[in-house]
Design an enzyme around this catalytic site. Structure first.
Site, PDB file in Angstrom:
ATOM      1  N   ALA A 134       0.873  -1.177   0.000  1.00  0.00           N
ATOM      2  CA  ALA A 134       0.000   0.000   0.000  1.00  0.00           C
ATOM      3  C   ALA A 134       0.909   1.225   0.000  1.00  0.00           C
ATOM      4  O   ALA A 134       2.054   1.155   0.464  1.00  0.00           O
ATOM      5  CB  ALA A 134      -0.883  -0.016   1.241  1.00  0.00           C
ATOM      6  N   GLY A 185       0.278  -4.853   0.655  1.00  0.00           N
ATOM      7  CA  GLY A 185      -0.833  -4.944  -0.291  1.00  0.00           C
ATOM      8  C   GLY A 185      -0.452  -5.622  -1.602  1.00  0.00           C
ATOM      9  O   GLY A 185      -1.310  -6.212  -2.267  1.00  0.00           O
ATOM     10  N   GLU A 220      -0.636  -9.213  -0.824  1.00  0.00           N
ATOM     11  CA  GLU A 220      -2.060  -9.553  -0.673  1.00  0.00           C
ATOM     12  C   GLU A 220      -2.758  -9.638  -2.034  1.00  0.00           C
ATOM     13  O   GLU A 220      -3.623 -10.484  -2.243  1.00  0.00           O
ATOM     14  CB  GLU A 220      -2.737  -8.511   0.221  1.00  0.00           C
ATOM     15  CG  GLU A 220      -2.250  -8.614   1.665  1.00  0.00           C
ATOM     16  CD  GLU A 220      -2.786  -7.496   2.546  1.00  0.00           C
ATOM     17  OE1 GLU A 220      -2.463  -6.331   2.265  1.00  0.00           O
ATOM     18  OE2 GLU A 220      -3.536  -7.802   3.493  1.00  0.00           O
ATOM     19  N   GLU A 232       3.691  -5.443   7.609  1.00  0.00           N
ATOM     20  CA  GLU A 232       2.875  -4.393   8.233  1.00  0.00           C
ATOM     21  C   GLU A 232       3.166  -4.179   9.715  1.00  0.00           C
ATOM     22  O   GLU A 232       3.177  -3.043  10.199  1.00  0.00           O
ATOM     23  CB  GLU A 232       1.376  -4.694   8.047  1.00  0.00           C
ATOM     24  CG  GLU A 232       0.840  -4.364   6.669  1.00  0.00           C
ATOM     25  CD  GLU A 232       1.013  -5.477   5.649  1.00  0.00           C
ATOM     26  OE1 GLU A 232       1.772  -6.425   5.918  1.00  0.00           O
ATOM     27  OE2 GLU A 232       0.389  -5.397   4.587  1.00  0.00           O
TER      28      GLU A 232
END
Ligand code: COA
Length: 266
Positions: A72, A117, A120, A140
């Site tokens: 992200a 992300g 993911e 994270e």
């Protein structure tokens, strides 16, 4: 092979090679990090792919030599309040769900860094190929947050709870060979062959009956979150429905007549 480039998005490069859509996330300044705008573009591109009967498979990758998706976008994460943080998590989950629930195969070609992300996103794809320089991880916790785009759910389902917890709790980054060993990626290939191998995999699937391919994806993906007896009923339902298809009769007849099947998606 027919190749068309569709320059529609700010942060994505989208190309079609016959029935395969190749989506490359392209934000070179941040190693292809996912901001809200890029997530929105991916959602739009995946929706078009899902709706387009001329497209049978998708390959998801990162533009450039170094990174699949670095995670992200930390610049955006740094200014979120709790309400916005929950909202962006739900949004990211929705986008990744739209990949996972596609009834046409989506293959991640992990060509470098795949963190947070990015990892993911790869987890939401149906299959993952990695180049030798790929590094994956969910770091994270080292930033004081948790994976919020499905990582705490999909990683344990893929590699087992113990391994997933070790990776998520330490934030440790794994290289391609370890990722392959633990089942995080299907296989590792030389960097320059990654896209070709992903295309070959897509084409091998596209030779098969498209209704059967869709039924397998739905049975495996949706069935995987049901209790086993319900999932088995679900599988039988598809088995029954396919018996009404012309493609099933064509597939079986072609075998008996020792010729390739001509599937028509009927
Ligand atoms: N969000 C925003 N920017 C990012 C980013 C991310 N997830 N990952 C990298 N960038 C930016 C860097 O800040 C840097 O910007 P700058 O040139 O303005 O300084 C640029 O991308 C290049 O990154 P850099 O760190 O210089 O490259 P590197 O090859 O040394 O390291 C990584 C690459 C991916 C190992 C490292 O950037 C990194 O650890 N990124 C964060 C990964 C992460 O924690 N992701 C999960 C987020 S939830």
């Amino acid at each position: 092979m027919e190749t068309a480039t569709i320059p529609t998005y700010k942060n994505l490069q989208v190309e079609r090679r016959d029935a395969v859509t190749i989506l490359s996330v392209s934000r070179p300044d941040v190693l292809n990090a996912l901001n809200r705008e890029t997530l929105g573009e991916i959602e739009d591109c995946v929706r078009r792919f899902r709706e387009d009967d001329s497209q049978g498979a998708m390959i998801l990758t990162g533009a450039g030599e170094k990174s699949f998706i670095s995670g992200a976008d930390i610049n955006e994460l740094a200014v979120l309040n709790p309400r916005e943080a929950e909202d962006i998590s739900r949004f990211g989950q929705r986008v990744l769900d739209s990949i996972e629930t596609a009834v046409k195969p989506v293959i991640a070609a992990v060509n470098g860094y795949a963190f947070g992300g990015g990892c993911e996103l790869a987890l939401a794809c149906h299959m993952r190929l990695a180049s030798e320089n790929a590094v994956l991880g969910l770091p994270e916790v080292s930033l004081g947050i948790i994976p919020g785009y499905g990582g705490t759910q999909r990683l344990p389902r893929l590699v087992g709870r113990g391994r997933a917890l070790e990776l998520i709790l330490t934030g440790r980054r794994v290289k391609a060979d370890e990722a392959e060993r633990i089942g995080l990626v299907n296989r590792v290939v030389p960097r320059e062959q990654l896209l070709d191998e992903a295309l070959k995999l897509a084409q091998a699937i596209l030779k098969n009956g498209p209704l059967a391919v869709a039924a397998v994806l739905e049975s495996v993906t949706r069935g995987g979150s049901l209790p086993l007896p319900d999932a088995l009923r679900f599988e039988s339902g598809f088995f029954g429905i396919l018996a009404a298809s012309e493609d099933m009769h064509e597939g079986l007849k072609a075998f008996l007549e020792k010729r390739p099947a001509k599937f028509q998606r009927k």
